[in-house]
Motif scaffolding. Structure first.
Motif, short mmCIF file in Angstrom:
data_model
loop_
_atom_site.label_atom_id
_atom_site.label_comp_id
_atom_site.label_asym_id
_atom_site.label_seq_id
_atom_site.Cartn_x
_atom_site.Cartn_y
_atom_site.Cartn_z
N ALA A 115 91.39 33.39 63.58
CA ALA A 115 91.28 34.59 64.42
C ALA A 115 89.87 34.64 65.00
N PRO A 116 89.72 35.00 66.27
CA PRO A 116 88.40 34.98 66.89
C PRO A 116 87.40 35.92 66.24
N LEU A 117 87.90 36.98 65.59
CA LEU A 117 87.03 38.01 65.04
C LEU A 117 87.68 38.60 63.79
N ASN A 118 86.90 38.72 62.74
CA ASN A 118 87.34 39.41 61.53
C ASN A 118 86.31 40.46 61.18
N LEU A 119 86.76 41.67 60.94
CA LEU A 119 85.89 42.72 60.40
C LEU A 119 86.12 42.80 58.90
N VAL A 120 85.05 43.03 58.15
CA VAL A 120 85.13 43.18 56.70
C VAL A 120 84.52 44.53 56.37
N TYR A 121 85.28 45.36 55.65
CA TYR A 121 84.84 46.70 55.30
C TYR A 121 84.33 46.71 53.87
N VAL A 122 83.06 47.05 53.72
CA VAL A 122 82.37 46.99 52.43
C VAL A 122 81.96 48.40 52.03
N VAL A 123 82.26 48.77 50.80
CA VAL A 123 81.92 50.09 50.27
C VAL A 123 80.79 49.93 49.25
N ASP A 124 79.78 50.79 49.36
CA ASP A 124 78.66 50.77 48.42
C ASP A 124 78.89 51.80 47.32
N PHE A 125 78.96 51.32 46.08
CA PHE A 125 79.10 52.18 44.91
C PHE A 125 77.75 52.28 44.20
N GLY A 126 76.67 52.40 44.96
CA GLY A 126 75.32 52.40 44.40
C GLY A 126 75.03 53.59 43.52
N PRO A 127 73.84 53.60 42.88
CA PRO A 127 73.49 54.66 41.93
C PRO A 127 73.44 56.05 42.55
N GLU A 128 73.20 56.12 43.87
CA GLU A 128 73.16 57.43 44.52
C GLU A 128 74.55 58.05 44.63
N GLU A 129 75.59 57.23 44.38
CA GLU A 129 76.97 57.73 44.43
C GLU A 129 77.32 58.32 43.07
N ALA A 148 89.81 51.55 59.99
CA ALA A 148 90.80 50.54 60.39
C ALA A 148 91.76 51.10 61.42
N GLU A 149 92.16 52.36 61.29
CA GLU A 149 93.08 52.94 62.27
C GLU A 149 92.39 53.12 63.61
N ASN A 150 91.10 53.47 63.61
CA ASN A 150 90.37 53.52 64.88
C ASN A 150 90.42 52.17 65.59
N VAL A 151 90.28 51.10 64.80
CA VAL A 151 90.34 49.75 65.38
C VAL A 151 91.74 49.48 65.93
N ALA A 186 86.52 46.15 50.54
CA ALA A 186 87.76 46.93 50.49
C ALA A 186 88.88 46.21 51.23
N LEU A 187 88.71 46.00 52.53
CA LEU A 187 89.72 45.39 53.37
C LEU A 187 89.05 44.52 54.42
N ALA A 188 89.85 43.71 55.10
CA ALA A 188 89.40 42.96 56.26
C ALA A 188 90.41 43.21 57.38
N GLN A 189 90.00 42.93 58.61
CA GLN A 189 90.87 43.17 59.76
C GLN A 189 90.63 42.08 60.79
#
Length: 198
Positions: A115-129, A148-151, A186-189
């Motif tokens: 695929a020409p383009l892949n987006l990868v969605y990363v969530v930060d579960f850092g200490p501030e969370e 993802a739905e916006n995309v 989390a997910l890729a698109q």
């Protein structure tokens, strides 16, 4: 005007002019797993990223997708044949994190590698969370779903094809992207021009 950091790809100002109504975009929304090899032009990539999770209110950090408790714990990574980048919405630019082709790592299905383009969605579960980690996981999942739905809607309105994916070997991709231990994929698109036009 200060110079951009090395490895920065400045994006043109996003132009949003599809001519389709929201209802028409919703009617065209679908998942597609077959893409033509041609790249997504930089101007189209710019508008896509803005639609995904860009800043839509001047003078604020308000985004095009909601974020539970305004945590904005999701980072969008852009994986192209020439490298991998982190989207920086405040500056509307891409910061390179790798200079090689990581597309094959973004999913276990064969089409992810081409695929020409892949987006990868990363969530930060850092200490501030602070708070319940399970609740944070549910809320972060909702945030990623909105992005993802916006995309999907942007792609439907502009003739691009897309599919969101959960089949990812997350550990090697996280290592390749240089993610911290607190960050989780989390997910890729996958995105590109459809192999067969609608």
């Amino acid at each position: 005007m200060s110079a951009s950091p090395p490895g920065t790809l400045e994006l043109p100002a996003p132009r949003m002019a599809s001519g389709l109504s929201l209802e028409q975009a919703l009617a065209r929304r679908r998942s597609t797993r077959e893409f033509r090899p041609e790249p997504v032009p930089l101007a189209r990539l710019s508008a896509l990223l803005w639609a995904a999770f860009g800043i839509n209110r001047a003078g604020s950090w308000g985004r095009t997708a909601p974020s539970a408790h305004n945590r904005q714990a999701v980072t969008v990574y852009v994986v192209l044949p020439e490298g991998a980048y982190r989207y920086e919405p405040g500056e509307h630019r891409l910061q390179q994190v790798r200079a090689d082709d990581l597309r094959a790592l973004t999913g276990t299905q064969e089409f992810a590698a081409t695929a020409p383009l892949n987006l990868v969605y990363v969530v930060d579960f850092g200490p501030e969370e602070e708070g319940d980690e399970e609740e944070h996981g549910f809320l972060a999942g909702a945030d990623v779903g909105c992005i993802a739905e916006n995309v999907y809607l942007y792609c439907a309105a502009t003739g691009l094809a897309t599919v969101v994916r959960g089949l990812i070997d997350r550990r090697p991709l996280a290592q390749a992207l240089g993610l911290r231990r607190s960050q989780r994929i989390a997910l890729a698109q996958s995105i590109g021009y459809p192999q067969v036009a609608d």
